[in-house]
Write a protein that holds these residues in place. Sequence first.
Motif, PDB file in Angstrom:
ATOM      1  N   VAL A 166      41.067  30.799 -46.551  1.00  0.00           N
ATOM      2  CA  VAL A 166      40.711  32.182 -46.831  1.00  0.00           C
ATOM      3  C   VAL A 166      39.644  32.635 -45.848  1.00  0.00           C
ATOM      4  O   VAL A 166      38.588  32.001 -45.738  1.00  0.00           O
ATOM      5  CB  VAL A 166      40.189  32.340 -48.271  1.00  0.00           C
ATOM      6  CG1 VAL A 166      39.791  33.793 -48.527  1.00  0.00           C
ATOM      7  CG2 VAL A 166      41.237  31.896 -49.278  1.00  0.00           C
ATOM      8  N   GLU A 167      39.940  33.740 -45.168  1.00  0.00           N
ATOM      9  CA  GLU A 167      39.008  34.271 -44.177  1.00  0.00           C
ATOM     10  C   GLU A 167      38.059  35.286 -44.817  1.00  0.00           C
ATOM     11  O   GLU A 167      38.423  35.959 -45.789  1.00  0.00           O
ATOM     12  CB  GLU A 167      39.754  34.989 -43.044  1.00  0.00           C
ATOM     13  CG  GLU A 167      40.824  34.178 -42.353  1.00  0.00           C
ATOM     14  CD  GLU A 167      42.198  34.374 -42.971  1.00  0.00           C
ATOM     15  OE1 GLU A 167      43.195  34.088 -42.284  1.00  0.00           O
ATOM     16  OE2 GLU A 167      42.295  34.812 -44.140  1.00  0.00           O
ATOM     17  N   SER A 168      36.891  35.411 -44.231  1.00  0.00           N
ATOM     18  CA  SER A 168      35.945  36.456 -44.618  1.00  0.00           C
ATOM     19  C   SER A 168      35.039  36.754 -43.432  1.00  0.00           C
ATOM     20  O   SER A 168      34.996  35.985 -42.462  1.00  0.00           O
ATOM     21  CB  SER A 168      35.114  36.037 -45.840  1.00  0.00           C
ATOM     22  OG  SER A 168      34.342  34.890 -45.538  1.00  0.00           O
ATOM     23  N   GLY A 169      34.329  37.882 -43.531  1.00  0.00           N
ATOM     24  CA  GLY A 169      33.332  38.204 -42.517  1.00  0.00           C
ATOM     25  C   GLY A 169      33.718  39.299 -41.539  1.00  0.00           C
ATOM     26  O   GLY A 169      32.930  39.664 -40.674  1.00  0.00           O
ATOM     27  N   GLY A 170      34.935  39.807 -41.650  1.00  0.00           N
ATOM     28  CA  GLY A 170      35.332  40.882 -40.746  1.00  0.00           C
ATOM     29  C   GLY A 170      34.614  42.178 -41.071  1.00  0.00           C
ATOM     30  O   GLY A 170      33.891  42.284 -42.054  1.00  0.00           O
ATOM     31  N   GLY A 171      34.809  43.161 -40.195  1.00  0.00           N
ATOM     32  CA  GLY A 171      34.180  44.450 -40.422  1.00  0.00           C
ATOM     33  C   GLY A 171      34.178  45.291 -39.173  1.00  0.00           C
ATOM     34  O   GLY A 171      34.857  44.987 -38.189  1.00  0.00           O
ATOM     35  N   LEU A 172      33.395  46.359 -39.234  1.00  0.00           N
ATOM     36  CA  LEU A 172      33.252  47.285 -38.113  1.00  0.00           C
ATOM     37  C   LEU A 172      31.936  46.990 -37.397  1.00  0.00           C
ATOM     38  O   LEU A 172      30.885  46.887 -38.034  1.00  0.00           O
ATOM     39  CB  LEU A 172      33.258  48.725 -38.632  1.00  0.00           C
ATOM     40  CG  LEU A 172      32.944  49.834 -37.623  1.00  0.00           C
ATOM     41  CD1 LEU A 172      34.018  49.891 -36.549  1.00  0.00           C
ATOM     42  CD2 LEU A 172      32.820  51.181 -38.340  1.00  0.00           C
ATOM     43  N   VAL A 173      32.018  46.877 -36.082  1.00  0.00           N
ATOM     44  CA  VAL A 173      30.824  46.573 -35.303  1.00  0.00           C
ATOM     45  C   VAL A 173      30.885  47.355 -33.997  1.00  0.00           C
ATOM     46  O   VAL A 173      31.977  47.645 -33.477  1.00  0.00           O
ATOM     47  CB  VAL A 173      30.706  45.053 -35.046  1.00  0.00           C
ATOM     48  CG1 VAL A 173      31.856  44.537 -34.215  1.00  0.00           C
ATOM     49  CG2 VAL A 173      29.362  44.691 -34.424  1.00  0.00           C
ATOM     50  N   THR A 182      36.992  45.305 -36.257  1.00  0.00           N
ATOM     51  CA  THR A 182      37.114  46.533 -35.480  1.00  0.00           C
ATOM     52  C   THR A 182      35.845  46.714 -34.659  1.00  0.00           C
ATOM     53  O   THR A 182      34.736  46.716 -35.208  1.00  0.00           O
ATOM     54  CB  THR A 182      37.317  47.753 -36.387  1.00  0.00           C
ATOM     55  OG1 THR A 182      38.486  47.552 -37.191  1.00  0.00           O
ATOM     56  CG2 THR A 182      37.499  49.020 -35.558  1.00  0.00           C
ATOM     57  N   VAL A 183      36.028  46.836 -33.350  1.00  0.00           N
ATOM     58  CA  VAL A 183      34.898  47.027 -32.447  1.00  0.00           C
ATOM     59  C   VAL A 183      35.002  48.433 -31.869  1.00  0.00           C
ATOM     60  O   VAL A 183      35.902  48.740 -31.093  1.00  0.00           O
ATOM     61  CB  VAL A 183      34.887  45.983 -31.317  1.00  0.00           C
ATOM     62  CG1 VAL A 183      33.631  46.157 -30.460  1.00  0.00           C
ATOM     63  CG2 VAL A 183      34.981  44.584 -31.886  1.00  0.00           C
ATOM     64  N   SER A 184      34.084  49.271 -32.293  1.00  0.00           N
ATOM     65  CA  SER A 184      34.161  50.672 -31.896  1.00  0.00           C
ATOM     66  C   SER A 184      32.794  51.317 -32.016  1.00  0.00           C
ATOM     67  O   SER A 184      32.006  50.972 -32.896  1.00  0.00           O
ATOM     68  CB  SER A 184      35.165  51.421 -32.779  1.00  0.00           C
ATOM     69  OG  SER A 184      35.156  52.799 -32.483  1.00  0.00           O
ATOM     70  N   SER A 185      32.536  52.271 -31.131  1.00  0.00           N
ATOM     71  CA  SER A 185      31.298  53.038 -31.229  1.00  0.00           C
ATOM     72  C   SER A 185      31.529  54.320 -32.029  1.00  0.00           C
ATOM     73  O   SER A 185      30.599  55.092 -32.241  1.00  0.00           O
ATOM     74  CB  SER A 185      30.767  53.363 -29.834  1.00  0.00           C
ATOM     75  OG  SER A 185      31.754  54.028 -29.069  1.00  0.00           O
TER      76      SER A 185
END
Length: 123
Positions: A5-12, A120-123
Motif C-alpha cells: 500500500v502506497e502513501s505520501g503522494g500529493g501536490l508539490v 503532481t508537480v506544479s506551480s
Amino acid sequence: QVHVVESGGGLVQPGGSLRLSCAASGFTMDAYTIAWFRQAPGKEREGVSYIKNIDEKTYHADSVKGRFTISRDNSKKVVYLQMNDLKPDDTAVYYCAADPRTTEVRAGTPNYWGQGTQVTVSS
C-alpha cells in the motif's frame, strides 16, 4: 495474502520534495525486491527505482538519478522513495510493486502491485 500500500503522494511545487511510503503485509519483506514504478497520463509505465532483497543494492532510472533515493526498513516493513528537486515531468501515479525475483522487477512484471498514489508537480 500479499499486500503493498502506497502513501505520501500529493501536490508539490517544482523544486520541492516528497517522500512516498510502501507498506507491506502478508510476506517476509526482506525476501522481496521492492520497486517503484510510475505512469503519467498518455505515457507508458516506467520503472523508477528498486531495492533488492538479498543485498539491498539499489537502482534508479537515469531520469531520477541524483534526485530520488529508495530505502527500506525491514523491521517496519516499509520501503521509502525520497524524491527531491521534483520537476513537472515527475507528475504521475506512483506504484509500489514487490516480487521475490529481481528479474521480474527488472522486466517490469513483478507479481504484486499497490493501487498507486498520485504525485503532481506544479506551480
